[in-house]
Design a protein around this motif. Structure first.
Motif, PDB file in Angstrom:
ATOM      1  N   THR A 162       0.910  -1.237   0.335  1.00  0.00           N
ATOM      2  CA  THR A 162      -0.013   0.571   0.296  1.00  0.00           C
ATOM      3  C   THR A 162       0.356   1.144  -0.132  1.00  0.00           C
ATOM      4  OG1 THR A 162       0.048   0.304   1.863  1.00  0.00           O
ATOM      5  CG2 THR A 162      -1.599  -1.238   1.427  1.00  0.00           C
ATOM      6  N   TRP A 163       0.564   2.130  -0.470  1.00  0.00           N
ATOM      7  CA  TRP A 163       0.589   3.445  -0.353  1.00  0.00           C
ATOM      8  C   TRP A 163      -0.511   4.311   0.034  1.00  0.00           C
ATOM      9  CZ3 TRP A 163       0.756   8.263  -3.170  1.00  0.00           C
ATOM     10  CH2 TRP A 163       2.167   9.535  -2.349  1.00  0.00           C
ATOM     11  N   GLY A 164      -0.315   5.001   1.840  1.00  0.00           N
ATOM     12  CA  GLY A 164      -1.558   5.544   1.606  1.00  0.00           C
ATOM     13  C   GLY A 164      -2.837   4.728   1.596  1.00  0.00           C
ATOM     14  N   LYS A 165      -3.333   6.193   0.699  1.00  0.00           N
ATOM     15  CA  LYS A 165      -5.162   4.976   0.366  1.00  0.00           C
ATOM     16  C   LYS A 165      -4.723   4.438  -0.813  1.00  0.00           C
ATOM     17  CE  LYS A 165      -6.457  10.018   2.277  1.00  0.00           C
ATOM     18  NZ  LYS A 165      -7.237  11.421   1.274  1.00  0.00           N
ATOM     19  N   GLN A 166      -3.644   4.366  -1.365  1.00  0.00           N
ATOM     20  CA  GLN A 166      -3.062   2.802  -2.646  1.00  0.00           C
ATOM     21  C   GLN A 166      -2.910   2.090  -1.659  1.00  0.00           C
ATOM     22  OE1 GLN A 166      -1.316   5.051  -5.901  1.00  0.00           O
ATOM     23  NE2 GLN A 166      -1.504   7.304  -5.374  1.00  0.00           N
ATOM     24  N   TYR A 167      -4.215   0.736  -3.297  1.00  0.00           N
ATOM     25  CA  TYR A 167      -3.729  -0.495  -3.178  1.00  0.00           C
ATOM     26  C   TYR A 167      -2.863  -1.401  -4.003  1.00  0.00           C
ATOM     27  CZ  TYR A 167      -4.995  -5.244  -2.280  1.00  0.00           C
ATOM     28  OH  TYR A 167      -4.913  -6.635  -1.774  1.00  0.00           O
ATOM     29  N   LEU A 168      -2.131  -2.246  -3.756  1.00  0.00           N
ATOM     30  CA  LEU A 168      -0.923  -1.937  -4.872  1.00  0.00           C
ATOM     31  C   LEU A 168      -1.432  -3.616  -5.262  1.00  0.00           C
ATOM     32  CD1 LEU A 168       1.781   0.479  -4.233  1.00  0.00           C
ATOM     33  CD2 LEU A 168      -0.151   0.554  -5.586  1.00  0.00           C
ATOM     34  N   ILE A 169      -0.783  -4.324  -5.805  1.00  0.00           N
ATOM     35  CA  ILE A 169      -1.180  -6.038  -6.479  1.00  0.00           C
ATOM     36  C   ILE A 169       0.351  -5.919  -6.960  1.00  0.00           C
ATOM     37  CG2 ILE A 169      -2.903  -8.050  -6.789  1.00  0.00           C
ATOM     38  CD1 ILE A 169      -5.220  -6.244  -6.965  1.00  0.00           C
ATOM     39  N   CYS A 170       0.997  -6.395  -6.455  1.00  0.00           N
ATOM     40  CA  CYS A 170       2.242  -6.787  -7.760  1.00  0.00           C
ATOM     41  C   CYS A 170       2.397  -8.278  -8.342  1.00  0.00           C
ATOM     42  CB  CYS A 170       3.194  -6.402  -6.237  1.00  0.00           C
ATOM     43  SG  CYS A 170       2.957  -5.172  -5.557  1.00  0.00           S
ATOM     44  N   PHE A 171       2.534  -8.061  -9.062  1.00  0.00           N
ATOM     45  CA  PHE A 171       3.361  -9.247 -10.080  1.00  0.00           C
ATOM     46  C   PHE A 171       4.197  -9.184 -10.846  1.00  0.00           C
ATOM     47  CE2 PHE A 171      -1.734  -8.606  -9.923  1.00  0.00           C
ATOM     48  CZ  PHE A 171      -1.883 -10.255 -10.540  1.00  0.00           C
ATOM     49  N   LYS A 172       4.901  -9.772 -11.482  1.00  0.00           N
ATOM     50  CA  LYS A 172       6.617  -9.934 -12.439  1.00  0.00           C
ATOM     51  C   LYS A 172       5.907  -8.895 -13.258  1.00  0.00           C
ATOM     52  CE  LYS A 172       9.924 -12.556 -13.397  1.00  0.00           C
ATOM     53  NZ  LYS A 172      10.365 -13.146 -14.560  1.00  0.00           N
ATOM     54  N   ASN A 173       6.864  -7.450 -13.028  1.00  0.00           N
ATOM     55  CA  ASN A 173       7.235  -6.388 -13.983  1.00  0.00           C
ATOM     56  C   ASN A 173       6.074  -5.500 -14.131  1.00  0.00           C
ATOM     57  OD1 ASN A 173       9.321  -7.562 -14.956  1.00  0.00           O
ATOM     58  ND2 ASN A 173       8.294  -9.126 -16.611  1.00  0.00           N
TER      59      ASN A 173
ATOM     60  N   ASN B  31     -16.335  -0.729  -7.395  1.00  0.00           N
ATOM     61  CA  ASN B  31     -16.684   1.615  -7.537  1.00  0.00           C
ATOM     62  C   ASN B  31     -14.827   1.964  -7.516  1.00  0.00           C
ATOM     63  OD1 ASN B  31     -19.215   1.012  -7.541  1.00  0.00           O
ATOM     64  ND2 ASN B  31     -19.773   0.728  -5.889  1.00  0.00           N
ATOM     65  N   CYS B  32     -14.038   1.348  -7.690  1.00  0.00           N
ATOM     66  CA  CYS B  32     -13.060   2.026  -7.801  1.00  0.00           C
ATOM     67  C   CYS B  32     -12.283   2.530  -8.636  1.00  0.00           C
ATOM     68  CB  CYS B  32     -11.925   0.821  -7.209  1.00  0.00           C
ATOM     69  SG  CYS B  32     -11.818  -0.247  -7.913  1.00  0.00           S
ATOM     70  N   SER B  33     -11.273   3.005  -8.752  1.00  0.00           N
ATOM     71  CA  SER B  33     -10.362   3.547  -9.735  1.00  0.00           C
ATOM     72  C   SER B  33      -9.020   2.441  -9.880  1.00  0.00           C
ATOM     73  CB  SER B  33      -9.766   5.016  -9.668  1.00  0.00           C
ATOM     74  OG  SER B  33      -8.631   5.507 -10.204  1.00  0.00           O
ATOM     75  N   ILE B  34      -9.077   2.080 -10.910  1.00  0.00           N
ATOM     76  CA  ILE B  34      -8.219   1.274 -11.572  1.00  0.00           C
ATOM     77  C   ILE B  34      -7.135   1.704 -12.215  1.00  0.00           C
ATOM     78  CG2 ILE B  34      -7.659  -1.208 -12.488  1.00  0.00           C
ATOM     79  CD1 ILE B  34     -10.278  -1.962 -11.586  1.00  0.00           C
ATOM     80  N   LYS B  35      -5.611   1.224 -11.740  1.00  0.00           N
ATOM     81  CA  LYS B  35      -4.309   2.271 -12.707  1.00  0.00           C
ATOM     82  C   LYS B  35      -3.580   0.784 -13.090  1.00  0.00           C
ATOM     83  CE  LYS B  35      -4.245   6.830 -13.046  1.00  0.00           C
ATOM     84  NZ  LYS B  35      -3.119   8.243 -12.258  1.00  0.00           N
ATOM     85  N   ILE B  36      -2.791   0.508 -14.398  1.00  0.00           N
ATOM     86  CA  ILE B  36      -1.637  -0.018 -14.140  1.00  0.00           C
ATOM     87  C   ILE B  36      -0.420   0.474 -14.019  1.00  0.00           C
ATOM     88  CG2 ILE B  36      -0.674  -2.067 -16.013  1.00  0.00           C
ATOM     89  CD1 ILE B  36      -3.958  -1.718 -17.247  1.00  0.00           C
ATOM     90  N   ILE B  37      -0.028   0.113 -13.533  1.00  0.00           N
ATOM     91  CA  ILE B  37       1.661   0.923 -12.963  1.00  0.00           C
ATOM     92  C   ILE B  37       3.007  -0.520 -13.918  1.00  0.00           C
ATOM     93  CG2 ILE B  37       3.327   1.189 -11.599  1.00  0.00           C
ATOM     94  CD1 ILE B  37       0.963   2.179  -9.464  1.00  0.00           C
ATOM     95  N   GLU B  38       3.778   0.423 -14.752  1.00  0.00           N
ATOM     96  CA  GLU B  38       4.733  -0.742 -15.420  1.00  0.00           C
ATOM     97  C   GLU B  38       6.069  -0.095 -15.262  1.00  0.00           C
ATOM     98  OE1 GLU B  38       2.815  -2.222 -19.829  1.00  0.00           O
ATOM     99  OE2 GLU B  38       2.687  -0.416 -19.262  1.00  0.00           O
ATOM    100  N   GLU B  39       6.160   0.691 -13.980  1.00  0.00           N
ATOM    101  CA  GLU B  39       7.252   1.282 -13.724  1.00  0.00           C
ATOM    102  C   GLU B  39       8.156   0.526 -12.430  1.00  0.00           C
ATOM    103  OE1 GLU B  39       4.846   3.268 -14.358  1.00  0.00           O
ATOM    104  OE2 GLU B  39       5.391   5.375 -15.288  1.00  0.00           O
ATOM    105  N   GLU B  40       9.110   0.455 -12.193  1.00  0.00           N
ATOM    106  CA  GLU B  40       8.845   0.630 -11.161  1.00  0.00           C
ATOM    107  C   GLU B  40       8.452   0.827  -9.785  1.00  0.00           C
ATOM    108  OE1 GLU B  40      11.931  -2.079  -9.611  1.00  0.00           O
ATOM    109  OE2 GLU B  40      11.940  -2.724 -11.563  1.00  0.00           O
ATOM    110  N   LEU B  41       7.821   0.293  -8.936  1.00  0.00           N
ATOM    111  CA  LEU B  41       7.415   0.806  -7.569  1.00  0.00           C
ATOM    112  C   LEU B  41       7.830   2.454  -6.976  1.00  0.00           C
ATOM    113  CD1 LEU B  41       4.695  -1.409  -6.289  1.00  0.00           C
ATOM    114  CD2 LEU B  41       4.471   0.120  -7.603  1.00  0.00           C
ATOM    115  N   ASP B  42       8.742   1.976  -6.873  1.00  0.00           N
ATOM    116  CA  ASP B  42      10.423   3.490  -6.054  1.00  0.00           C
ATOM    117  C   ASP B  42      10.324   4.140  -6.933  1.00  0.00           C
ATOM    118  OD1 ASP B  42      10.513   0.765  -4.726  1.00  0.00           O
ATOM    119  OD2 ASP B  42      12.504   0.971  -4.394  1.00  0.00           O
TER     120      ASP B  42
END
Length: 243
Positions: free
Chosen positions: A46-57, A95-106
């Motif tokens: 998580t980062w604050g209010k954001q919930y992060l489901i991590c997969f490879k890459n 009812n959520c907002s979804i985004k795909i993150i391809e960058e390194e989380l750091d």
DNA sequence: ATACATGTTGGAGC
DNA sequence: GGCTCCAACATGTA
């Protein structure tokens, strides 16, 4: 429901899916998320209010906004925005907002800015606050780049606790007060977490949505203050305006 | 039962 | 470009 602490509870409740493979992906999201089918969840962050489901890459970011909700191993009557089916169990977001993150989380997230992270850095927060110009404390506390995870309830409660008027200017606070605000934002977030866990959060509110100041026994003022125009409940007598 | 709320984003307008 | 305002999203609660 979701300020930072609530998202931490969501993380706790879904740790069971780390290491599990996604067998089915569906939902009414406009985004095509089918590519995570057959991928294995390697971590949940998580980062604050954001919930992060991590997969490879790749990471799927879920933000529940104001009215988002979720179910674990059950489902609601209506269609979820995102449904993940596992061999034993399922996870649904509505009812959520979804985004795909391809960058390194750091690269994307400043972990030092998350008030509930082990990496939280109060000195860095102090620096960010001191570099603001003409910013009210009610806006600063809601700034996710400074206090990631802090929401409107926490804002109101913190300002009441430290006896600071929401329209006070950040840089006009005595340094001691400023540090107290930073410290209390973290402390209250963790108390929020424990109260929320026990379903007793509301009864611990002293200012948020309250009519009477428990310190002075006079009416709270209510206003949509600052640039964020969010509800503020405050006592004109005990909360000092630094201007 | 109507209005409002624990939040964010993107676009219009200045 | 930057700031501010507004609509949009959608449901539970008072």
């Amino acid at each position: 429901m979701p300020e930072g602490p609530s998202i931490l509870l969501l993380k706790e409740a879904t740790k069971q899916f780390v290491g599990k493979k996604v067998l089915t992906v569906s939902g009414n999201s406009k985004m095509d998320l089918s590519f995570i089918k057959n991928k294995t969840i390697i971590d949940i962050k998580t980062w604050g209010k954001q919930y992060l489901i991590c997969f490879k890459n790749v990471t799927i970011r879920i933000h529940l906004l104001m009215f988002g909700s979720y179910t674990i191993n059950t489902s609601k009557e209506f269609k979820p925005r995102l449904h993940l089916q596992f061999k034993n169990g399922e996870l649904n977001f509505y009812n959520c907002s979804i985004k795909i993150i391809e960058e390194e989380l750091d690269e994307v997230y400043d972990w030092n800015a998350d008030v509930m992270s082990d990496l939280w850095d109060s000195k860095k927060a102090e620096k960010k606050l001191l570099s603001t110009e003409n910013t009210m404390v009610c806006d600063a506390l809601l700034d996710q780049n400074i206090f990631s995870g802090v929401g409107n309830i926490i804002k109101n409660e913190v300002l009441f606790r430290i006896k600071v008027h929401p329209e006070s200017i950040v840089t006009k606070l005595p340094v001691k007060k400023l540090r107290e605000m930073i410290k209390e934002a973290v402390k209250y977030s963790f108390e929020f977490l424990e109260w929320k866990r026990k379903y007793v959060l509301r009864e611990h509110w002293l200012a948020h949505s309250k009519k009477i100041c428990p310190r002075d026994n006079i009416s709270f003022s209510k206003g949509y203050l600052g640039k964020t125009h969010r509800r503020s409940f405050y006592c004109n007598k005990c909360q000092v305006l630094y201007k």
